[in-house]
Design an enzyme around this catalytic site. Structure first.
Site, PDB file in Angstrom:
ATOM      1  N   LYS A 108       6.801   4.423  -5.824  1.00 53.67           N
ATOM      2  CA  LYS A 108       6.128   2.982  -5.460  1.00 53.67           C
ATOM      3  C   LYS A 108       5.845   2.626  -7.081  1.00 53.67           C
ATOM      4  O   LYS A 108       5.701   1.839  -7.715  1.00 53.67           O
ATOM      5  CB  LYS A 108       4.146   3.510  -5.465  1.00 53.67           C
ATOM      6  CG  LYS A 108       4.812   3.776  -3.955  1.00 53.67           C
ATOM      7  CD  LYS A 108       5.043   2.941  -3.230  1.00 53.67           C
ATOM      8  CE  LYS A 108       4.710   2.619  -1.517  1.00 53.67           C
ATOM      9  NZ  LYS A 108       4.989   1.602  -0.769  1.00 53.67           N
TER      10      LYS A 108
ATOM     11  N   ILE B  28       0.233  -1.678   8.314  1.00 57.23           N
ATOM     12  CA  ILE B  28      -0.029  -2.982   7.735  1.00 57.23           C
ATOM     13  C   ILE B  28       1.270  -3.834   8.276  1.00 57.23           C
ATOM     14  O   ILE B  28       0.850  -5.127   8.081  1.00 57.23           O
ATOM     15  CB  ILE B  28       0.022  -3.024   5.995  1.00 57.23           C
ATOM     16  CG1 ILE B  28      -0.843  -1.675   5.525  1.00 57.23           C
ATOM     17  CG2 ILE B  28      -0.471  -4.292   5.091  1.00 57.23           C
ATOM     18  CD1 ILE B  28      -0.686  -0.927   3.859  1.00 57.23           C
TER      19      ILE B  28
ATOM     20  N   PRO C  60      -2.369  -1.326  -3.556  1.00 56.89           N
ATOM     21  CA  PRO C  60      -3.606  -0.434  -2.073  1.00 56.89           C
ATOM     22  C   PRO C  60      -3.877   0.525  -2.706  1.00 56.89           C
ATOM     23  O   PRO C  60      -3.301   1.559  -2.720  1.00 56.89           O
ATOM     24  CB  PRO C  60      -3.581  -1.277  -0.767  1.00 56.89           C
ATOM     25  CG  PRO C  60      -2.519  -0.848  -1.083  1.00 56.89           C
ATOM     26  CD  PRO C  60      -1.007  -1.300  -2.002  1.00 56.89           C
TER      27      PRO C  60
ATOM     28  N   VAL D  13      -4.903   3.007   3.238  1.00 60.80           N
ATOM     29  CA  VAL D  13      -5.088   2.547   4.170  1.00 60.80           C
ATOM     30  C   VAL D  13      -5.143   2.727   5.415  1.00 60.80           C
ATOM     31  O   VAL D  13      -4.635   4.383   5.150  1.00 60.80           O
ATOM     32  CB  VAL D  13      -4.183   1.118   4.146  1.00 60.80           C
ATOM     33  CG1 VAL D  13      -4.414   0.155   5.198  1.00 60.80           C
ATOM     34  CG2 VAL D  13      -4.668   0.149   3.041  1.00 60.80           C
TER      35      VAL D  13
ATOM     36  N   VAL E 181      16.214  -0.693   6.301  1.00 65.86           N
ATOM     37  CA  VAL E 181      16.047  -1.218   4.567  1.00 65.86           C
ATOM     38  C   VAL E 181      16.538  -0.974   3.394  1.00 65.86           C
ATOM     39  O   VAL E 181      17.350  -1.834   2.585  1.00 65.86           O
ATOM     40  CB  VAL E 181      14.024  -1.262   4.092  1.00 65.86           C
ATOM     41  CG1 VAL E 181      13.707  -2.414   5.260  1.00 65.86           C
ATOM     42  CG2 VAL E 181      13.866  -0.344   4.589  1.00 65.86           C
TER      43      VAL E 181
ATOM     44  N   ASP F  37      12.002  -3.888  11.710  1.00 62.48           N
ATOM     45  CA  ASP F  37      12.018  -3.124  11.298  1.00 62.48           C
ATOM     46  C   ASP F  37      12.649  -1.784  12.286  1.00 62.48           C
ATOM     47  O   ASP F  37      13.305  -2.404  12.339  1.00 62.48           O
ATOM     48  CB  ASP F  37      10.692  -2.171  12.050  1.00 62.48           C
ATOM     49  CG  ASP F  37      10.047  -1.176  11.704  1.00 62.48           C
ATOM     50  OD1 ASP F  37       9.978   0.478  11.600  1.00 62.48           O
ATOM     51  OD2 ASP F  37       8.931  -1.510  11.516  1.00 62.48           O
TER      52      ASP F  37
ATOM     53  N   TYR G 140       6.164   9.937  -4.041  1.00 62.63           N
ATOM     54  CA  TYR G 140       5.947   8.866  -3.138  1.00 62.63           C
ATOM     55  C   TYR G 140       5.577   8.574  -4.380  1.00 62.63           C
ATOM     56  O   TYR G 140       5.406   6.825  -4.740  1.00 62.63           O
ATOM     57  CB  TYR G 140       4.773   9.195  -2.090  1.00 62.63           C
ATOM     58  CG  TYR G 140       3.591   7.682  -1.686  1.00 62.63           C
ATOM     59  CD1 TYR G 140       4.634   6.988  -0.430  1.00 62.63           C
ATOM     60  CD2 TYR G 140       3.159   7.479  -2.150  1.00 62.63           C
ATOM     61  CE1 TYR G 140       4.229   5.842  -0.472  1.00 62.63           C
ATOM     62  CE2 TYR G 140       2.209   6.141  -1.612  1.00 62.63           C
ATOM     63  CZ  TYR G 140       3.311   5.432  -0.362  1.00 62.63           C
ATOM     64  OH  TYR G 140       1.857   4.342   0.252  1.00 62.63           O
TER      65      TYR G 140
END
Length: 284
Positions: free
Chosen positions: A157, A14, A183, A186, A61, A33, A153
């Site tokens: 989230k 994405i 979403p 994906v 990050v 990245d 996960y």
């Protein structure tokens, strides 16, 4: 009007699609990245575009100081940061009782703390800008409804969604908008990791797999309208919110959704096997 955007996770999936899309639309985009070689190759292959600029920046990050450096460098170069898209993510599929400690740290550090650090540092810059700014955090439907088999996960989230909804209220008076996008599954390399894992069957229980273009379209809609939250697809979003409102529904629905997901996994596995066999045949 051209703007300055920073997109994490720009080396694949994405994030790459979104970063390239906005570059091609004539904007100045920081491709962020972990992998410097990948980012440099991606940016080098982009066609020249009037008014646009692509800047590859490799950083982690999880590192708050790196966030400060990257955003400061972006502002030094282009004078502002208008949009931050937090897309970088991590997923390791393991049965909960088999989860290694490293996976606990990775999920929360990358998915949750990475988003929080980025939001905080970007918001501090944006509140100084006359036009403010917009932070778009990509979570998941797993951030609305708990997904057995992907507990870590899910936890990360849920954190992204909860933080984003709260941060949006606090930052609004400073002319900084926050949108969280949730979403369903994906088609990305992260999804490929789950195709052969029984624990991830619920990931495949939806009507279809979303394309990265659909998420990018949602990001563009969010950029224009600045909503608090968006779910993709909306019908699955409402189902997720219903099971979140009534957690006791999950054990009732899970067996049906599990079977549906396993059937989809089996189809994808056969498709992958057939493609592998075709490639091997061509090679011969």
């Amino acid at each position: 009007m051209a703007f300055v955007m920073l997109v994490t996770g720009s080396a694949s999936g994405i994030g790459r699609y979104v970063a390239e899309h906005y570059y091609r639309a004539g904007h100045r985009v920081v491709f962020a990245d972990l992998s410097a070689p990948k980012l440099e190759r991606i940016c080098a292959e982009l066609p020249a575009q009037d008014g646009a600029a692509a800047l590859p920046v490799a950083f982690d990050v999880r590192d708050e100081r790196a966030w400060e450096r990257v955003i400061a460098d972006t502002v030094d170069r282009w004078g502002q940061l208008d949009v931050l898209c937090n897309i970088a993510g991590y997923l390791q599929v393991d049965a909960l009782l088999d989860v290694p400690t490293t996976a606990v740290h990775a999920h929360l550090d990358i998915n949750a703390k990475g988003v929080i650090f980025g939001t905080l540092v970007a918001a501090r810059q944006m509140r100084r800008q006359p036009a403010g700014g917009h932070i778009i955090n990509v979570a998941s439907l797993a951030g609305i409804a708990a997904v057995p088999g992907l507990a870590l996960y899910t936890a990360s989230k849920f954190a992204v969604r909860g933080f984003s909804l709260a941060a949006a209220q606090e930052l609004a008076p400073h002319n900084v908008a926050v949108t969280v996008i949730c979403p369903d599954a994906v088609q990305t390399p992260m999804l490929d990791l789950q195709v052969h894992r029984q624990e991830a069957a619920l990931t495949f229980s939806g009507g279809r797999i979303l394309r990265v273009e659909e998420v990018a379209a949602a990001i563009e809609e969010a950029r224009r309208r600045r909503p608090l939250e968006m779910t993709l697809p909306r019908r699955r979003g409402w189902l997720a919110k219903l099971t979140s409102l009534y957690p006791s529904l999950t054990p009732l629905l899970a067996p049906y959704l599990q079977r549906r997901g396993q059937q989809r996994q089996a189809k994808l596995q056969r498709k992958s096997h057939d493609a592998t066999c075709l490639t091997s045949s061509d090679a011969e």
